[in-house]
Design a protein around this motif. Structure first.
Motif, mmCIF file in Angstrom:
data_model
loop_
_atom_site.group_PDB
_atom_site.id
_atom_site.type_symbol
_atom_site.label_atom_id
_atom_site.label_comp_id
_atom_site.label_asym_id
_atom_site.label_seq_id
_atom_site.Cartn_x
_atom_site.Cartn_y
_atom_site.Cartn_z
ATOM 1 N N ILE A 22 0.836 -1.214 0.000
ATOM 2 C CA ILE A 22 0.000 0.000 0.000
ATOM 3 C C ILE A 22 0.871 1.264 0.000
ATOM 4 C CG2 ILE A 22 -1.739 1.314 1.314
ATOM 5 C CD1 ILE A 22 -3.015 -1.468 1.939
ATOM 6 N N PRO A 23 1.809 1.402 0.965
ATOM 7 C CA PRO A 23 2.672 2.602 0.875
ATOM 8 C C PRO A 23 3.457 2.665 -0.432
ATOM 9 C CG PRO A 23 3.383 1.139 2.653
ATOM 10 C CD PRO A 23 2.089 0.608 2.161
ATOM 11 N N ALA A 24 3.828 1.453 -0.958
ATOM 12 C CA ALA A 24 4.592 1.452 -2.219
ATOM 13 C C ALA A 24 3.747 2.055 -3.341
ATOM 14 C CB ALA A 24 4.997 0.028 -2.569
ATOM 15 N N PHE A 25 2.466 1.687 -3.396
ATOM 16 C CA PHE A 25 1.622 2.220 -4.467
ATOM 17 C C PHE A 25 1.297 3.705 -4.265
ATOM 18 C CE2 PHE A 25 0.621 -2.317 -5.443
ATOM 19 C CZ PHE A 25 1.190 -2.289 -6.711
ATOM 20 N N VAL A 26 1.273 4.143 -3.016
ATOM 21 C CA VAL A 26 1.093 5.592 -2.776
ATOM 22 C C VAL A 26 2.281 6.331 -3.400
ATOM 23 C CG1 VAL A 26 1.029 7.393 -1.000
ATOM 24 C CG2 VAL A 26 -0.313 5.289 -0.708
ATOM 25 N N CYS A 27 3.474 5.792 -3.185
ATOM 26 C CA CYS A 27 4.681 6.398 -3.780
ATOM 27 C C CYS A 27 4.547 6.400 -5.315
ATOM 28 C CB CYS A 27 5.931 5.619 -3.380
ATOM 29 S SG CYS A 27 6.369 5.814 -1.665
ATOM 30 N N THR A 28 4.056 5.283 -5.850
ATOM 31 C CA THR A 28 3.900 5.184 -7.307
ATOM 32 C C THR A 28 2.948 6.266 -7.828
ATOM 33 O OG1 THR A 28 4.190 2.833 -7.168
ATOM 34 C CG2 THR A 28 3.196 3.634 -9.179
ATOM 35 N N LEU A 29 1.881 6.445 -7.079
ATOM 36 C CA LEU A 29 0.886 7.441 -7.485
ATOM 37 C C LEU A 29 1.516 8.831 -7.532
ATOM 38 C CD1 LEU A 29 -2.012 6.650 -8.063
ATOM 39 C CD2 LEU A 29 -2.667 7.676 -5.882
ATOM 40 N N VAL A 30 2.266 9.144 -6.465
ATOM 41 C CA VAL A 30 2.935 10.463 -6.407
ATOM 42 C C VAL A 30 3.896 10.587 -7.590
ATOM 43 C CG1 VAL A 30 4.541 11.887 -5.063
ATOM 44 C CG2 VAL A 30 2.732 10.594 -3.899
ATOM 45 N N ILE A 33 1.763 10.817 -11.024
ATOM 46 C CA ILE A 33 0.966 12.043 -11.203
ATOM 47 C C ILE A 33 1.852 13.194 -11.669
ATOM 48 C CG2 ILE A 33 -0.124 13.861 -9.790
ATOM 49 C CD1 ILE A 33 -1.720 11.651 -8.453
ATOM 50 N N TYR A 34 3.118 13.102 -11.299
ATOM 51 C CA TYR A 34 4.003 14.204 -11.658
ATOM 52 C C TYR A 34 4.264 14.296 -13.162
ATOM 53 C CZ TYR A 34 7.560 17.699 -11.327
ATOM 54 O OH TYR A 34 8.261 18.856 -11.494
ATOM 55 N N TRP A 35 4.088 13.191 -13.890
ATOM 56 C CA TRP A 35 4.415 13.220 -15.323
ATOM 57 C C TRP A 35 3.588 14.248 -16.110
ATOM 58 C CZ3 TRP A 35 8.956 11.948 -16.299
ATOM 59 C CH2 TRP A 35 9.545 10.810 -15.757
ATOM 60 N N ILE A 66 11.525 21.505 -7.565
ATOM 61 C CA ILE A 66 10.936 21.047 -6.294
ATOM 62 C C ILE A 66 10.069 19.811 -6.552
ATOM 63 C CG2 ILE A 66 9.308 21.646 -4.431
ATOM 64 C CD1 ILE A 66 10.322 24.582 -4.854
ATOM 65 N N GLY A 67 9.264 19.877 -7.582
ATOM 66 C CA GLY A 67 8.409 18.742 -7.944
ATOM 67 C C GLY A 67 9.247 17.503 -8.217
ATOM 68 N N LEU A 68 10.353 17.716 -8.940
ATOM 69 C CA LEU A 68 11.240 16.590 -9.276
ATOM 70 C C LEU A 68 11.796 15.922 -8.023
ATOM 71 C CD1 LEU A 68 13.357 17.542 -12.411
ATOM 72 C CD2 LEU A 68 12.024 15.469 -12.053
ATOM 73 N N LEU A 69 12.169 16.774 -7.037
ATOM 74 C CA LEU A 69 12.716 16.254 -5.793
ATOM 75 C C LEU A 69 11.689 15.335 -5.113
ATOM 76 C CD1 LEU A 69 15.268 16.519 -4.053
ATOM 77 C CD2 LEU A 69 14.031 18.204 -2.676
ATOM 78 N N ILE A 70 10.449 15.831 -5.020
ATOM 79 C CA ILE A 70 9.394 15.021 -4.395
ATOM 80 C C ILE A 70 9.225 13.720 -5.184
ATOM 81 C CG2 ILE A 70 6.907 14.903 -3.868
ATOM 82 C CD1 ILE A 70 7.043 17.989 -3.552
ATOM 83 N N GLN A 71 9.266 13.856 -6.500
ATOM 84 C CA GLN A 71 9.076 12.675 -7.334
ATOM 85 C C GLN A 71 10.176 11.629 -7.095
ATOM 86 O OE1 GLN A 71 9.895 12.591 -11.447
ATOM 87 N NE2 GLN A 71 7.946 11.617 -11.988
ATOM 88 N N VAL A 73 12.010 11.188 -4.382
ATOM 89 C CA VAL A 73 11.844 10.541 -3.078
ATOM 90 C C VAL A 73 10.768 9.447 -3.201
ATOM 91 C CG1 VAL A 73 11.088 10.862 -0.693
ATOM 92 C CG2 VAL A 73 12.600 12.539 -1.766
ATOM 93 N N ALA A 74 9.688 9.793 -3.913
ATOM 94 C CA ALA A 74 8.607 8.807 -4.104
ATOM 95 C C ALA A 74 9.135 7.606 -4.883
ATOM 96 C CB ALA A 74 7.441 9.441 -4.845
ATOM 97 N N GLN A 75 10.016 7.882 -5.849
ATOM 98 C CA GLN A 75 10.583 6.796 -6.656
ATOM 99 C C GLN A 75 11.391 5.834 -5.774
ATOM 100 O OE1 GLN A 75 13.325 8.093 -9.666
ATOM 101 N NE2 GLN A 75 12.942 6.269 -10.917
ATOM 102 N N TYR A 76 12.179 6.416 -4.852
ATOM 103 C CA TYR A 76 12.963 5.578 -3.950
ATOM 104 C C TYR A 76 12.027 4.677 -3.127
ATOM 105 C CZ TYR A 76 15.096 4.173 0.388
ATOM 106 O OH TYR A 76 15.482 3.425 1.465
ATOM 107 N N GLY A 77 10.972 5.308 -2.574
ATOM 108 C CA GLY A 77 10.006 4.540 -1.769
ATOM 109 C C GLY A 77 9.409 3.418 -2.581
ATOM 110 N N GLN A 78 9.012 3.732 -3.808
ATOM 111 C CA GLN A 78 8.406 2.735 -4.681
ATOM 112 C C GLN A 78 9.382 1.581 -4.952
ATOM 113 O OE1 GLN A 78 6.806 4.056 -8.693
ATOM 114 N NE2 GLN A 78 8.677 2.981 -9.274
#
Ligand SMILES: Nc1ncnc2c1ncn2[C@@H]1O[C@H](COP(=O)(O)OP(=O)(O)OP(=O)(O)O)[C@@H](O)[C@H]1O
Length: 575
Positions: A22-30, A33-35, A66-71, A73-78
Motif C-alpha cells: 500500500i505505501p509502495a503504491f502511494v509512492c507510485t501514485l505520487v 501524477i508528476y508526469w 521542487i516537484g522533481l525532488l518530491i518525485q 523521493v517517491a521513486q525511492y520509496g516505490q
C-alpha cells in the motif's frame, strides 16, 4: 484443484504483502501524477523561452525542480518497497513448495529428477520473484502512467488522440501474438535448462563411475546435445524479441508522425494553439517509455508464466501416503510388529509381496534373507508407510499403522540404511539429524555407544567438523558409525537395519558390529542381513523368495530343515 490461471494463484501470496504494497503504491501514485504536471510545466517553459520571458522561465524551472525532488523521493520509496514485497512473495512461495515436497511419497521422488526439482525451487522461483517485482515496479506504474497521460491527451484534444488510437488495436493484437509465442518458447527453454541441471547433478554425483568406465567423451556428447537444445530454445525467445521491438517501434514512430502531421494541419486551420500542441506532443513522447515498458513486461510475464506453471504444478501433487482424516497419535510402543497377509505391488499386475505374514515380538531381531529382488527392502519399507500395503495389514502393538499419523508412526522407527548419507553440516548436526535443539552431551553419548567418539575427537574441530558436500571425507566404516549414532540418539523402539554389503577391514568391521550390537539391544530389529554374525544370532530368520516367506526359524532350525536356507547359507556365507 485450483483451476485459476497460474498468475492468479499468486494472489494470496501478494495479498499477504499488503502492508508493504500500500505505501509502495502511494509512492507510485505520487511518482506518476508528476508526469502530466511535468508536461504542462514543459509546455509553459517552452512558450516562456520562445517569448524570451526569463523571470517566468526561472519560476517554472524552480517549481519543476521542487516537484522533481518530491518525485525522486517517491521513486525511492516505490523501488525499495516493491522489491521487498516481491522477494518476500518468492521466499514464501519457495518455502511453501519445499515444505509440500517434504510431504510427498517416496514413489514421487523415485520418478522425479532431483536436478529438475532443484531448478524449479531456485531458478524458477527467482524468476517468479523478478516477474512479481516487474509487475509492481514497472508494469503497474507504466500502465498507470499510460492511463494518466492518455487521459490527459484526450482531455487536451480528443480528436487528435482518436487519430492515435487507430493504431492501438493493431499494437494489442501484435503484442498478444508475440506473448503467446514467447510463452511456449520460454516453456521449452525452461524444460531444457532443467534437463541440463539434472544431467549435471546426476553425472557429477556419479563421476567416479563415469571415469571408471572411461565414459567422459560419451557424457560430454550427451551434455553438448542437451546444451544445444537449450541454446536453440533460448535463441527462439531472443529472436521473437528481436522481431517484436522494431515492429512495435516502427508502428509507434508512425503514430507520432501521424500526430505531428494532423497537429500541424490543425494549427494551419487555426483549430489548435501552438502552446497547446507543444504540451500535447510532449505528452505523446512521454508515452514512449511506458509503452516500451508495458510491452517488455508483457513478454517477461509470458516467459515467467512458464516458471509459475512449473512451480505451482508441484503444489498440485498429492502425497500417495497420507494421514487418515481421523488418524491418531501413536503412543510410545513396546515394539511388537505383525504383518497379516500383506501383499504389495509397485506396478499393477506385478506383485512384489504376496500374502506375507509374520510376527516380531518386542526386542526380537528378525533377519530377512533371500536373493536380490526377493522383496526384502520392500517388506521393511512398508513398516514406516513409505508405501501403502495393497491388501492385508500391518500392526504395531496391535494398532493398524494406517490409523495413526505418519509422523508419530515414523517417530517409533529408526533406519540405518545401507548407503549412509551425510548431509552438509557438522558431525554433531548429522548425528542429531532432524532435532531442532542440539544437545551436545547427548550427541557425544550416542557417538560413544556407536564407537564413533574416538575418531570424531581426533578431528581438530571434533563434533563441529564439517561433513557432507565439501566437508571432510569419512571412510565407509566411519560413516556407518555416524549413522548408528544417529539411530542411537533417535532411540526408536523399532529399528530397520540394511546391512552394508561392501566389505570393511577387520578392525573397522569389529567396531561397526559392536556398535550395532549395542544399538540393537532392547529394540525390535528388522535386518536385511548380509553378515554371517548377524544372521546366526537372530531370533528369527525369514527366507524370502519372489515376494513370499518360504522358510522361517532360527539359524539352527533352518539348517536342520536342510531346505533353501541351508543351501543359501552354504553358498552365500561359506563361500
Ligand atoms: N521403487 C520401485 N519401483 C518399482 N519396482 C521396484 C521398486 N523397488 C523395487 N522394485 C522391484 O521390486 C522387487 C523387489 O525389490 P526389493 O528391493 O524389495 O528386493 P530386495 O530383496 O530388497 O533386493 P536387494 O537385496 O537387491 O535389495 C524387485 O523386482 C524390484 O525390481
Amino acid at each position: 484443484m485450483d483451476n485459476r490461471p497460474n498468475y492468479w494463484q499468486l494472489l494470496p501470496y501478494i495479498h499477504r504483502q499488503q502492508a508493504i504494497l500500500i505505501p509502495a503504491f502511494v509512492c507510485t501514485l505520487v511518482f506518476t501524477i508528476y508526469w502530466p504536471i511535468l508536461a504542462k510545466l514543459g509546455g509553459l517553459a517552452i512558450s516562456s523561452l520562445v517569448q524570451g520571458q526569463v523571470t517566468a522561465f526561472g519560476k517554472v524551472a524552480a517549481i519543476t525542480l521542487i516537484g522533481l525532488l518530491i518525485q525522486k523521493v517517491a521513486q525511492y520509496g516505490q523501488d525499495s518497497l516493491m522489491a521487498k514485497a516481491a522477494f518476500r512473495v518468492a521466499h514464501q512461495l519457495r518455502t511453501r513448495v519445499y515444505g509440500h515436497l517434504q510431504t510427498l511419497s517416496l514413489s514421487y521422488f523415485e520418478q522425479t529428477k532431483t536436478g529438475d526439482l532443484a531448478y524449479r525451487l531456485t531458478e524458477d522461483v527467482d524468476r517468479i520473484g523478478e516477474v512479481v517485482y516487474k509487475l509492481f515496479h514497472d508494469f503497474v506504474p507504466s500502465a498507470l502512467q499510460l492511463v494518466v497521460v492518455f487521459g490527459y491527451m484526450i482531455y487536451l484534444n480528443w480528436q487528435l488522440t482518436a487519430t492515435a488510437l487507430i493504431l492501438i488495436p493493431l499494437l494489442a493484437v501484435l503484442s498478444g501474438w508475440f506473448g503467446e509465442k514467447m510463452l511456449s518458447a520460454a516453456r521449452r527453454s525452461q524444460d531444457k535448462v532443467a534437463d541440463l541441471s539434472s544431467q549435471v547433478a546426476e553425472v557429477f554425483s556419479g563421476i567416479r563411475l563415469v571415469q571408471a568406465f572411461a565414459a567422459e567423451d560419451y557424457e560430454v556428447d550427451r551434455f553438448s546435445q542437451a546444451s544445444a537444445n537449450n541454446r536453440d530454445a533460448r535463441y527462439s525467445v531472443a529472436w521473437l524479441q528481436a522481431v517484436q521491438f522494431p515492429v512495435v517501434g516502427f508502428l509507434y514512430a508512425g503514430m507520432i508522425v501521424v500526430l505531428l502531421l494532423v497537429g500541424t494541419w490543425q494549427i494551419s486551420l487555426g483549430n489548435l494553439e501552438r502552446e497547446g500542441f507543444g504540451t500535447y506532443v510532449i505528452n505523446a513522447l512521454l508515452l514512449i517509455d511506458p509503452v516500451n515498458h508495458v510491452i517488455q513486461n508483457f513478454n517477461e510475464f509470458k516467459q515467467g508464466e512458464a516458471s509459475v506453471d512449473r512451480v505451482l504444478e508441484l503444489l498440485q501433487i498429492k502425497p500417495l501416503v497420507q494421514d487418515a482424516t481421523d488418524a491418531k497419535l501413536m503412543p510410545v510402543v513396546t515394539g511388537r510388529v505383525d504383518y497379516r497377509d500383506v501383499s504389495f505391488a509397485y506396478e499393477v499386475d506385478q506383485p512384489v509381496l504376496q500374502q506375507v505374514s509374520l510376527t516380531a515380538q518386542p526386542g526380537q531381531t528378525i533377519a530377512l534373507v533371500g536373493l536380490s529382488g526377493a522383496g526384502k527392502t520392500t517388506l521393511v519399507n512398508l513398516l514406516p508407510r513409505f508405501y501403502e500395503v495393497a491388501t492385508g495389514e500391518i500392526l504395531i502393538d496391535g494398532v493398524n499403522i494406517r490409523h495413526v499419523t505418519l509422523q508419530s508412526l515414523r517417530r517409533q522407527i529408526g533406519i540405518v540404511p545401507q548407503e549412509n548419507i551425510l548431509f552438509s553440516g557438522t558431525i554433531a548436526e548429522n548425528i542429531a539429524f532432524g532435532q531442532k535443539d542440539l544437545d551436545m552431551s547427548a550427541v557425544a553419548a550416542a557417538a560413544r555407544v556407536a564407537n564413533a567418539h574416538g575418531f570424531i575427537s581426533q578431528f581438530s574441530q571434533g563434533y563441529h567438523t564439517w561433513v557432507g558436500e565439501r566437508g571432510v571425507n569419512l571412510s565407509g566404516g566411519q560413516r556407518q558409525r555416524i549413522a548408528i549414532a544417529r539411530a542411537v540418539l533417535f532411540d526408536p523402539k523399532i529399528l530397520i537395519l540394511d546391512e552394508a554389503t561392501s566389505a570393511l577391514d577387520a578392525e573397522s568391521e569389529a567396531l561397526v558390529q559392536e556398535a550395532l550390537d549395542r544399538l540393537m539391544q532392547g529394540r525390535t530389529v528388522f535386518v536385511i542381513a548380509h553378515r554371517l554374525a548377524t544372521v546366526r544370532s537372530c531370533d528369527l530368520i525369514l527366507v524370502m523368495e519372489k515376494g513370499r516367506i518360504i522358510e522361517s526359524g532360527t539359524h539352527g532350525e533352518l539348517l536342520q530343515q536342510a531346505g533353501r536356507y541351508a543351501s543359501f547359507y552354504a553358498k552365500q556365507f561359506q563361500g
